[in-house]
Design an enzyme around this catalytic site. Structure first.
Site, PDB file in Angstrom:
ATOM      1  N   ASP A  48       0.833  -1.201   0.000  1.00 21.61           N
ATOM      2  CA  ASP A  48       0.000   0.000   0.000  1.00 21.61           C
ATOM      3  C   ASP A  48       0.871   1.256   0.000  1.00 21.61           C
ATOM      4  OD1 ASP A  48      -2.677   0.564  -0.154  1.00 21.61           O
ATOM      5  OD2 ASP A  48      -3.143  -0.135   1.864  1.00 21.61           O
ATOM      6  N   GLU A  59     -14.238  -0.697  -2.052  1.00 29.14           N
ATOM      7  CA  GLU A  59     -14.468  -0.695  -0.601  1.00 29.14           C
ATOM      8  C   GLU A  59     -15.734   0.048  -0.206  1.00 29.14           C
ATOM      9  OE1 GLU A  59     -12.298   0.280   3.681  1.00 29.14           O
ATOM     10  OE2 GLU A  59     -11.134   0.357   1.822  1.00 29.14           O
TER      11      GLU A  59
END
Length: 282
Positions: free
Chosen positions: A83, A182
């Site tokens: 990430d 998400e």
């Protein structure tokens, strides 16, 4: 041999669901790898579940590299995706490329993930053009939680839903090999999944995504303070660990640990000679 981008795309084409989990350390990576997880995300969620920050915003490149290296060492077959933290790719495509390169060269990652859609497409393209695989991330993007007014479901209005569809298409066009969806309505996630040829990985986005990702600490029940709606607890490690620690404390206090089984002993002859030496010095 680690999981490849081609294999993930084949899984989408063959309607095989992709399971992905986060990991932040060597032993967890070993466990996930042996269990057959095809992809491991070293998420900036480590800021909250490992380092105790209030959000992911405080996570740095150094934080990520430290944990990334451990996960890479602990895995052999899973693709490891790193990430990119807040403000490590936002300033320019060049900044994005340099930091993505650090994850590959210093950390040993096989791919990077960054948040955003249309607004980061130029960064994605720059990174991909230099040979670094990129996973996108749209919907609820934790690094933008302050702008989004908290952890709320995204894409609930027509305008917002259309914008997320546009984001997904922009990421695919820029060269992303997959996209995390998400915290959005399941129906919208299904539409996005059908609209792009690359795998979609859902987290709080319903069952029709090409795969699912969860924070390993959440699904293993490490925390009791907050459990996201999209999480299913597959174990209660908080309870198991608490019970184990309490048992240890009790046994130490009572002198029940360690026993002879957990101890080392001297050869009897050496012991007798040692006793003589000690007594002669007194």
């Amino acid at each position: 041999m680690r999981t490849t981008i081609s294999q993930l795309k084949e899984m989408k084409q063959n309607k095989q669901k992709i399971a992905m989990l986060t990991a932040y350390d060597y032993p967890t990576a070993q466990i996930l790898d042996k269990a057959g997880i095809p992809a491991i995300l070293v998420g900036d969620s480590l800021g909250m579940v490992v380092l105790g920050y209030d959000s992911t915003v405080s996570v740095t490149m150094e934080d990520m590299l430290h944990h990334l290296k451990a996960v890479v060492r602990g895995s052999q077959k899973a693709m490891v995706i790193a990430d990119m933290p807040f403000m490590t790719y936002h300033l320019s495509p060049e900044q994005a490329l340099l930091n993505a390169g650090r994850f590959m060269q210093e950390g040993g990652a096989q791919a990077v993930k960054l948040e955003g859609g249309v607004n980061v497409a130029d960064k994605v393209k720059r990174i991909v053009d230099c040979g670094i695989p990129v996973m996108g991330h749209i919907g609820l993007t934790p690094q933008s939680v302050n702008q989004l007014s908290g952890f709320k479901v995204q894409g609930k209005t027509l305008t917002a839903a259309l914008a997320l569809l546009e984001d997904a298409r922009a990421l695919e066009k820029a060269g992303a090999f997959a996209i995390v969806l998400e915290t959005m309505p399941a129906e919208l996630a299904a539409m996005i999944t059908a609209a792009v040829s690359i795998p979609t990985i859902g987290i709080g986005a319903g069952e029709n995504c090409d795969g699912q990702v969860q924070v390993v600490s959440d699904m293993l029940g490490m925390f009791t303070d907050f459990v996201p709606k999209h999480t299913k607890k597959y174990a209660d490690l908080n309870g198991i660990i608490s019970k184990a620690v309490s048992g240890y404390v009790t046994e130490v206090a009572k002198g029940e640990f360690p026993t002879l089984k957990e101890s080392f002993t001297l050869d009897k002859k050496v012991l007798e000679e040692l006793k003589k030496c000690v007594s002669s010095e007194q």
